[in-house]
Design a protein around this motif. Structure first.
Motif, PDB file in Angstrom:
ATOM      1  N   UNK A   1       0.847  -1.193   0.000  1.00 43.33           N
ATOM      2  CA  UNK A   1       0.000   0.000   0.000  1.00 43.33           C
ATOM      3  C   UNK A   1       0.884   1.246   0.000  1.00 43.33           C
ATOM      4  N   UNK A   2       0.403   2.289  -0.669  1.00 51.07           N
ATOM      5  CA  UNK A   2       1.176   3.530  -0.749  1.00 51.07           C
ATOM      6  C   UNK A   2       0.306   4.727  -0.402  1.00 51.07           C
ATOM      7  N   UNK A   3       0.869   5.624   0.401  1.00 51.09           N
ATOM      8  CA  UNK A   3       0.225   6.897   0.717  1.00 51.09           C
ATOM      9  C   UNK A   3       0.917   7.990  -0.087  1.00 51.09           C
ATOM     10  N   UNK A   4       0.124   8.742  -0.858  1.00 47.59           N
ATOM     11  CA  UNK A   4       0.648   9.831  -1.689  1.00 47.59           C
ATOM     12  C   UNK A   4      -0.078  11.118  -1.294  1.00 47.59           C
ATOM     13  N   UNK A   5       0.571  11.996  -0.520  1.00 44.37           N
ATOM     14  CA  UNK A   5      -0.094  13.214  -0.061  1.00 44.37           C
ATOM     15  C   UNK A   5      -0.100  14.308  -1.129  1.00 44.37           C
ATOM     16  N   UNK A   6      -0.759  14.025  -2.241  1.00 41.52           N
ATOM     17  CA  UNK A   6      -0.826  14.969  -3.343  1.00 41.52           C
ATOM     18  C   UNK A   6      -1.537  14.326  -4.521  1.00 41.52           C
ATOM     19  N   UNK A   7      -1.463  14.986  -5.669  1.00 41.30           N
ATOM     20  CA  UNK A   7      -2.170  14.588  -6.871  1.00 41.30           C
ATOM     21  C   UNK A   7      -1.296  13.658  -7.711  1.00 41.30           C
ATOM     22  N   UNK A   8      -1.756  12.456  -8.003  1.00 46.55           N
ATOM     23  CA  UNK A   8      -0.937  11.505  -8.755  1.00 46.55           C
ATOM     24  C   UNK A   8      -0.844  11.863 -10.241  1.00 46.55           C
ATOM     25  N   UNK A   9      -1.518  12.931 -10.654  1.00 50.94           N
ATOM     26  CA  UNK A   9      -1.399  13.411 -12.036  1.00 50.94           C
ATOM     27  C   UNK A   9      -0.721  14.785 -12.062  1.00 50.94           C
ATOM     28  N   UNK A  10       0.247  14.999 -11.161  1.00 45.90           N
ATOM     29  CA  UNK A  10       0.874  16.321 -11.048  1.00 45.90           C
ATOM     30  C   UNK A  10       2.064  16.515 -11.980  1.00 45.90           C
ATOM     31  N   UNK A  11       2.379  15.494 -12.784  1.00 49.54           N
ATOM     32  CA  UNK A  11       3.545  15.532 -13.689  1.00 49.54           C
ATOM     33  C   UNK A  11       4.838  15.758 -12.910  1.00 49.54           C
ATOM     34  N   UNK A  12       4.871  15.325 -11.684  1.00 44.42           N
ATOM     35  CA  UNK A  12       6.039  15.560 -10.853  1.00 44.42           C
ATOM     36  C   UNK A  12       6.202  14.493  -9.793  1.00 44.42           C
ATOM     37  N   UNK A  13       6.422  14.937  -8.568  1.00 43.38           N
ATOM     38  CA  UNK A  13       6.818  14.055  -7.474  1.00 43.38           C
ATOM     39  C   UNK A  13       5.787  12.969  -7.193  1.00 43.38           C
ATOM     40  N   UNK A  14       4.520  13.349  -7.086  1.00 41.97           N
ATOM     41  CA  UNK A  14       3.494  12.367  -6.731  1.00 41.97           C
ATOM     42  C   UNK A  14       3.233  11.380  -7.866  1.00 41.97           C
ATOM     43  N   UNK A  15       3.243  11.872  -9.093  1.00 44.84           N
ATOM     44  CA  UNK A  15       3.041  10.974 -10.227  1.00 44.84           C
ATOM     45  C   UNK A  15       4.186   9.969 -10.337  1.00 44.84           C
ATOM     46  N   UNK A  16       5.409  10.436 -10.057  1.00 43.39           N
ATOM     47  CA  UNK A  16       6.550   9.520 -10.073  1.00 43.39           C
ATOM     48  C   UNK A  16       6.384   8.438  -9.011  1.00 43.39           C
ATOM     49  N   UNK A  17       5.905   8.810  -7.837  1.00 38.03           N
ATOM     50  CA  UNK A  17       5.662   7.818  -6.795  1.00 38.03           C
ATOM     51  C   UNK A  17       4.627   6.795  -7.210  1.00 38.03           C
ATOM     52  N   UNK A  18       3.553   7.262  -7.838  1.00 40.34           N
ATOM     53  CA  UNK A  18       2.507   6.352  -8.315  1.00 40.34           C
ATOM     54  C   UNK A  18       3.050   5.424  -9.399  1.00 40.34           C
ATOM     55  N   UNK A  19       3.895   5.969 -10.272  1.00 39.35           N
ATOM     56  CA  UNK A  19       4.511   5.126 -11.300  1.00 39.35           C
ATOM     57  C   UNK A  19       5.380   4.037 -10.674  1.00 39.35           C
ATOM     58  N   UNK A  20       6.039   4.381  -9.566  1.00 35.13           N
ATOM     59  CA  UNK A  20       6.803   3.362  -8.842  1.00 35.13           C
ATOM     60  C   UNK A  20       5.919   2.250  -8.330  1.00 35.13           C
TER      61      UNK A  20
END
Length: 327
Positions: free
Chosen positions: A28-47
């Motif tokens: 499970x992953x917690x992402x405190x932001x938008x997974x479509x932000x073209x940046x840090x959060x999207x990279x985490x989701x891609x991981x």
């Protein structure tokens, strides 16, 4: 007599080693932001998607959580109630919340990406974005025509502070007389805010600005395009996205730490109580990309500095004790 901590550590090691024999890994992953932000959060989701593909894991995630400690803690507790094998909190803003919740669920293993917290069932994995940020600062020092260089970020978290410090010290290495403007505006995703602070820095003469933003990057980019200023991005290669504005990008592929954590977990190599770092020695993880219009001599100088960092001939300082712009 073995301590309780000793029993816990052995239990964790046995659990990770045994995963080769289990049918399904749950992450499970917690992402405190938008997974479509073209940046840090999207990279985490891609991981996380890479984890699903590479390890045939059953994945789940929670995103869009405002980065406030009480909200992050509550989200992690809800995730832990489902008893996944591993919980990954993406971003250093999760440090305190993960430390708290990990202590409440000692039989679940936790990882913070870009974090600096540890515990008997908790480790942090990070890419050293300060190293690529240092190179970006060094490049900005060589490229600036006004000798005024800016930095914009949103929330004041450890990775952001380290990135700002790395950029500043790289700038001072190549241009010690440059004026440095910096602000943490309070929000990573607000385009109106980022446009306003970018304009404020440009009004003071900044012709190159390093932005450490998420969904709010576009506001700064549009303002800089209108003014003719150049930007250094971060996380991904922004020179491919918008070569007219971006002089370079301090790449720190933050999809890699979570994948590395799961690889360690499934092989039995995962250890609690450590911070595992990945730097410029792995160019897939950390690098500075420069735009096509950057002069060849600047590119050569930056590559020489990169080699010196890898060889431990340059110490990448993340310290900054200078002034900040008021909001």
């Amino acid at each position: 007599m073995m301590t309780k901590l000793g029993f816990a550590a052995i239990s964790l090691l046995m659990a990770t080693a045994a995963h080769a024999d289990t049918q399904e890994l749950t992450v499970s992953m917690l992402l405190p932001g938008n997974i479509a932000d073209h940046g840090f959060m999207e990279a985490g989701y891609n991981g996380l998607l890479q984890i699903q593909k590479d390890f045939e894991a059953k994945i789940s995630y929670v995103d869009g959580i405002e980065p406030k400690p009480e909200l992050l803690t509550a989200a992690l507790r809800r995730m832990a109630a489902d008893h996944p094998d591993l919980i990954i909190a993406h971003g250093g803003q999760n440090n305190k919340a993960t430390e708290q919740v990990a202590s409440e669920f000692p039989d679940i293993q936790f990882v913070v990406v870009q974090g600096n917290v540890t515990g008997p069932n908790l480790s942090s994995y990070e890419v050293l974005q300060e190293e690529s940020a240092w190179l970006a600062g060094a490049a900005a020092g060589l490229l600036t025509q006004t000798d005024v260089v800016g930095h914009i970020s949103g929330i004041r978290v450890t990775p952001g502070l380290k990135g700002r410090g790395g950029f500043y010290n790289g700038l001072m290495h190549t241009n010690p007389n440059a004026k440095f403007l910096t602000i943490f505006a309070g929000n990573q995703d607000d385009n109106q805010l980022s446009a306003r602070v970018a304009q404020a820095e440009m009004d003071q003469g900044a012709d190159y600005i390093f932005t450490m933003l998420n969904a709010g990057r576009q506001g700064a980019t549009d303002a800089m395009r209108a003014k003719g200023a150049k930007q250094f991005g971060n996380v991904i290669d922004w020179t491919k996205v918008d070569p007219g504005v971006f002089a370079g990008s301090a790449i720190a592929d933050v999809s890699i730490p979570s994948v590395e954590a799961v690889r360690d977990f499934t092989s039995g190599a995962w250890k609690p109580g450590i911070v595992k770092a990945i730097g410029l020695e792995n160019p897939k993880a950390v690098s500075l990309v420069l735009g096509a219009d950057v002069p060849a001599d600047v590119k050569a100088r930056i590559d020489d500095l990169r080699q010196q960092i890898v060889a431990d001939q340059i110490d990448v300082s993340t310290e900054y004790e200078g002034p900040e712009m008021p909001l």
